[in-house]
Design a protein around this motif. Structure first.
Motif, PDB file in Angstrom:
ATOM      1  N   ASN A 108     -78.736 -51.064   3.939  1.00  6.01           N
ATOM      2  CA  ASN A 108     -78.122 -49.733   4.039  1.00  6.01           C
ATOM      3  C   ASN A 108     -77.351 -49.574   5.345  1.00  6.01           C
ATOM      4  N   LEU A 109     -77.830 -50.266   6.368  1.00  5.67           N
ATOM      5  CA  LEU A 109     -77.178 -50.169   7.686  1.00  5.67           C
ATOM      6  C   LEU A 109     -76.211 -51.329   7.925  1.00  5.67           C
ATOM      7  N   ASN A 110     -76.065 -52.200   6.917  1.00  6.97           N
ATOM      8  CA  ASN A 110     -75.158 -53.349   7.034  1.00  6.97           C
ATOM      9  C   ASN A 110     -75.599 -54.389   8.065  1.00  6.97           C
ATOM     10  N   ASP A 111     -76.900 -54.595   8.174  1.00  7.11           N
ATOM     11  CA  ASP A 111     -77.464 -55.620   9.080  1.00  7.11           C
ATOM     12  C   ASP A 111     -76.846 -55.617  10.487  1.00  7.11           C
ATOM     13  N   PRO A 112     -76.999 -54.525  11.243  1.00  7.54           N
ATOM     14  CA  PRO A 112     -76.324 -54.477  12.557  1.00  7.54           C
ATOM     15  C   PRO A 112     -76.952 -55.402  13.602  1.00  7.54           C
ATOM     16  N   TYR A 120     -80.656 -56.558  12.673  1.00  9.96           N
ATOM     17  CA  TYR A 120     -81.644 -55.770  11.933  1.00  9.96           C
ATOM     18  C   TYR A 120     -81.357 -55.959  10.442  1.00  9.96           C
ATOM     19  N   LYS A 121     -82.337 -56.534   9.721  1.00 14.80           N
ATOM     20  CA  LYS A 121     -82.165 -56.838   8.298  1.00 14.80           C
ATOM     21  C   LYS A 121     -82.321 -55.546   7.506  1.00 14.80           C
ATOM     22  N   ASN A 122     -81.198 -54.885   7.273  1.00 14.35           N
ATOM     23  CA  ASN A 122     -81.237 -53.605   6.564  1.00 14.35           C
ATOM     24  C   ASN A 122     -79.887 -53.388   5.864  1.00 14.35           C
ATOM     25  N   LYS A 180     -78.708 -68.993  10.318  1.00 16.20           N
ATOM     26  CA  LYS A 180     -79.526 -67.777  10.317  1.00 16.20           C
ATOM     27  C   LYS A 180     -80.910 -68.098   9.771  1.00 16.20           C
ATOM     28  N   LEU A 181     -81.932 -67.625  10.472  1.00 21.53           N
ATOM     29  CA  LEU A 181     -83.306 -67.832  10.013  1.00 21.53           C
ATOM     30  C   LEU A 181     -83.999 -66.489   9.815  1.00 21.53           C
ATOM     31  N   GLU A 182     -85.044 -66.531   8.983  1.00 24.33           N
ATOM     32  CA  GLU A 182     -85.931 -65.360   8.864  1.00 24.33           C
ATOM     33  C   GLU A 182     -87.353 -65.846   9.048  1.00 24.33           C
ATOM     34  N   PHE A 183     -88.149 -65.007   9.662  1.00 26.53           N
ATOM     35  CA  PHE A 183     -89.546 -65.345   9.916  1.00 26.53           C
ATOM     36  C   PHE A 183     -90.452 -64.318   9.251  1.00 26.53           C
ATOM     37  N   GLU A 207     -82.879 -60.808  11.365  1.00 22.26           N
ATOM     38  CA  GLU A 207     -82.158 -62.049  11.079  1.00 22.26           C
ATOM     39  C   GLU A 207     -81.893 -62.712  12.418  1.00 22.26           C
ATOM     40  N   VAL A 208     -82.402 -63.914  12.548  1.00 25.19           N
ATOM     41  CA  VAL A 208     -82.272 -64.632  13.819  1.00 25.19           C
ATOM     42  C   VAL A 208     -81.130 -65.635  13.672  1.00 25.19           C
ATOM     43  N   VAL A 209     -80.044 -65.402  14.394  1.00 22.15           N
ATOM     44  CA  VAL A 209     -78.886 -66.300  14.309  1.00 22.15           C
ATOM     45  C   VAL A 209     -78.810 -67.129  15.584  1.00 22.15           C
ATOM     46  N   LEU A 210     -78.717 -68.435  15.420  1.00 20.13           N
ATOM     47  CA  LEU A 210     -78.487 -69.304  16.588  1.00 20.13           C
ATOM     48  C   LEU A 210     -77.089 -69.899  16.465  1.00 20.13           C
ATOM     49  N   ARG A 211     -76.351 -69.851  17.576  1.00 23.66           N
ATOM     50  CA  ARG A 211     -74.972 -70.363  17.585  1.00 23.66           C
ATOM     51  C   ARG A 211     -74.806 -71.464  18.619  1.00 23.66           C
ATOM     52  N   ASN A 212     -74.249 -72.596  18.185  1.00 29.03           N
ATOM     53  CA  ASN A 212     -73.870 -73.672  19.105  1.00 29.03           C
ATOM     54  C   ASN A 212     -72.394 -73.588  19.442  1.00 29.03           C
TER      55      ASN A 212
END
Ligand code: UDP
Length: 184
Positions: free
Chosen positions: A89-93, A85-87, A140-143, A53-58
């Motif tokens: 079970n691991l809560n997207d760390p 990390y898009k997962n 948040k973006l996904e590729f 998960e790609v998050v960009l913050r301004n």
């Protein structure tokens, strides 16, 4: 973790996401989007999703402020890209690029492409939303990879995966026009 159903929300998200994809395509951003086929469906190219998960913050808000001592609402000197990390079970760390390469999800040159596209999208959308009197705080973006292995933007773009603040809001009050409105 907080759940609710709103009538018509899927239709709105589909409409918003389609409009954003149309705009991005006009600006030559490579995406999976083909067309909107009815009020709650879009047709998209098949991709192999990269589990990042790609998050960009301004502007600092949400998890960035919980994990650092940055005051919510602080304008960042330059846009920050955070990778998760898009997962489920691991809560997207939150994850480092080194760990991403270790897990072999993506090559360093490809990650560079992902970051460049993300910055370009930010420039396009920041201006677009500003003209609507909205501040694009973060998103948040996904590729994914298409059948030829090319990296393209996938998933959706809606107020479920970005923060938009109303610039008409008075007395410095944050007026969220995204999922925070429900969460808060
Ligand atoms: N976001 C998302 N899906 C997620 C996590 C975050 O779409 O699983 C979006 C979120 O809506 C916001 C941005 O990514 O626009 C940054 O979110 P943050 O890390 O601050 O986490 P949050 O406070 O939303 O839990």
């Amino acid at each position: 973790k907080k759940k609710q159903i709103f009538k018509g929300k899927g239709i709105l998200n589909c409409s918003i996401s389609s409009s954003i994809f149309d705009l991005l395509i006009k600006h030559k951003i490579p995406t999976h989007y083909i067309k909107k086929i009815n009020e709650n469906s879009i047709l998209a190219k098949k991709v192999e999703i990269i589990p990042i998960e790609v998050v960009l913050r301004n502007i600092a808000y949400g998890s960035l402020c919980k994990q650092t001592n940055i005051v919510p609402g602080t304008k960042l000197k330059q846009p920050l890209i955070d990778l998760y990390y898009k997962n489920d079970n691991l809560n997207d760390p939150l994850i480092t690029s080194e760990r991403i390469f270790l897990l072999d999800f993506i090559q360093p040159e490809e990650l560079q492409v992902v970051k460049e596209i993300t910055h370009n999208i930010n420039n396009i959308l920041k201006d677009f939303f500003l003209r609507l009197n909205l501040t694009l705080v973060d998103f948040k973006l996904e590729f994914g990879r298409d059948s030829s292995g090319k990296i393209i933007l996938a998933d959706e773009f809606s107020p479920d995966n970005c923060r938009l603040w109303d610039r008409n809001s008075k007395n410095g009050k944050i007026e969220s026009l995204d999922k925070d409105r429900f969460r808060n």
